[in-house]
Write a protein that holds these residues in place. Structure first.
Motif: not given
Length: 367
Positions: A290-299, A311-315
């Motif tokens: 979602d947009l929030k994850e895309a902007l703030t980070g996700w795992t 495990t794939l993460s982006k901050g």
């Protein structure tokens, strides 16, 4: 009373035998002595030639009548009708036995020492013209099969094997006679190939598997010759890395037809996978943000086709279409099973369909 019984003796039938009895006798003798079944016995090939030539004459009512009345020598010399009254020679044959064609000597009662063995010849009478010439024994056998001879017993597959690959003027080395060339038939229809889909999962195509396939096929009943349905089990090995469109071929397992038995080809079709899409040897999967994850980070936990997990993460901000590649985590190459394609993870961002005025103002202040 017949003039001689040599051809009947060759088929082990009585001169009073009807056509069905002659056909059955020829079928039995030809199968027993066929060169393909007796490759180490040259005498069987000669016997096969003898019974085939005997059948060629005795199965033709006109030739059989001439043979019964006047003997083989008269037929080979070109006699198509009864000899004129008063013609000389033994047994009413014009000219007697003198000058018989090569290969037909040795009838009982001939001069020079009594009974000798009887032999057949593929050639016409020596020096004669217009006489009967025997056909190629292979062609006699093949024509017998095409005219329904295979439906008289339980050796249909043997007939198909013998007649399917030898053809006219086959490897036996016999030449077609003029008579044979004049009465050539239309070629037997080619055996058809039936194609059927074979649906497999990506997991099956990754690891390889063994499948058993039950099919229904039309055959001929050995006893009655009527069509019937039967079940047949096919075993097939699926190699790791097979792709959609790969053909797994079976020869001669389908319906029985005039020209033989159908071939069956199974064409690999990939079942839709809930996670992966195949691209040659690569596998592609999608991660929805979602947009929030895309902007703030996700795992995310990323599965592989063989059961492993990454495990794939982006901050930070992640744009739509972002990809992460995992080398050698895709499908194996069917020709080089130790080599594998890559696994590609692609990001999709779900944008909101509407925003309130306050949300818009807040986003403007932040961005």
């Amino acid at each position: 009373m017949v003039a001689e019984t040599k051809l009947y003796d060759a088929l082990s039938v009585s001169p009073t035998a009807n056509q069905d009895e002659i056909k059955k006798a020829y079928r039995k003798a030809a199968l027993k002595n066929h060169p393909d079944k007796n490759k180490d016995d040259p005498s069987a090939g000669e016997k096969f030639k003898e019974v085939s030539q005997a059948y060629e004459i005795l199965s033709d009512p006109e030739k059989r009548k001439v043979y019964d009345d006047y003997g083989l020598d008269f037929l080979l010399r070109g006699g198509a009708e009864a000899p004129p009254p008063g013609s000389g020679g033994a047994g009413g044959m014009p000219g007697g036995f003198a000058g018989m064609p090569p290969g037909f000597g040795g009838f009982p009662g001939m001069g020079g020492g009594g009974t000798r063995s009887f032999h057949f010849s593929t050639g016409g009478p020596g020096g004669g013209s217009g006489g009967f010439s025997f056909s190629n024994p292979d062609n006699i056998f093949a024509d017998f099969f095409k005219q329904g001879g295979a439906g008289m017993g339980d050796d249909d597959d043997i007939f198909a094997q013998f007649t399917g690959g030898r053809g006219r003027g086959g490897r036996s080395g016999y030449r077609d006679s003029p008579n044979e060339r004049r009465r050539r038939r239309a070629p037997t229809p080619e055996v058809t190939t039936v194609e059927k889909p074979l649906e497999l999962t990506l997991e099956d195509l990754f690891t390889g598997t063994h499948k058993k396939m039950k099919i229904k096929r039309k055959t001929y009943d050995d006893g009655s010759g009527k069509r019937k349905m039967e079940d047949k089990i096919l075993d097939m090995d699926i190699k790791p890395g097979y792709k959609a469109g790969t053909k797994i071929k079976f020869k001669g397992v389908g319906d029985q037809e005039e020209g033989g038995t159908q071939d069956l080809h199974f064409i690999v079709k990939e079942k839709k996978h809930p996670t992966f899409t195949r691209e040659d040897d690569n596998l592609r999967m999608y991660v929805d943000l979602d947009l929030k994850e895309a902007l703030t980070g996700w795992t995310r936990t990323i599965p592989t086709i063989d059961g492993k997990k990454f495990t794939l993460s982006k901050g930070g901000p992640t744009g739509p279409g972002y990809t992460e590649i995992y080398p050698h985590q895709g499908m194996p190459n069917s020709k080089k099973p130790t080599e594998r394609g890559d696994m590609i993870v692609e990001v999709k961002v779900k944008f909101p369909t509407s925003l309130t005025l306050a949300q818009k103002t807040h986003l403007k202040d932040i961005l």
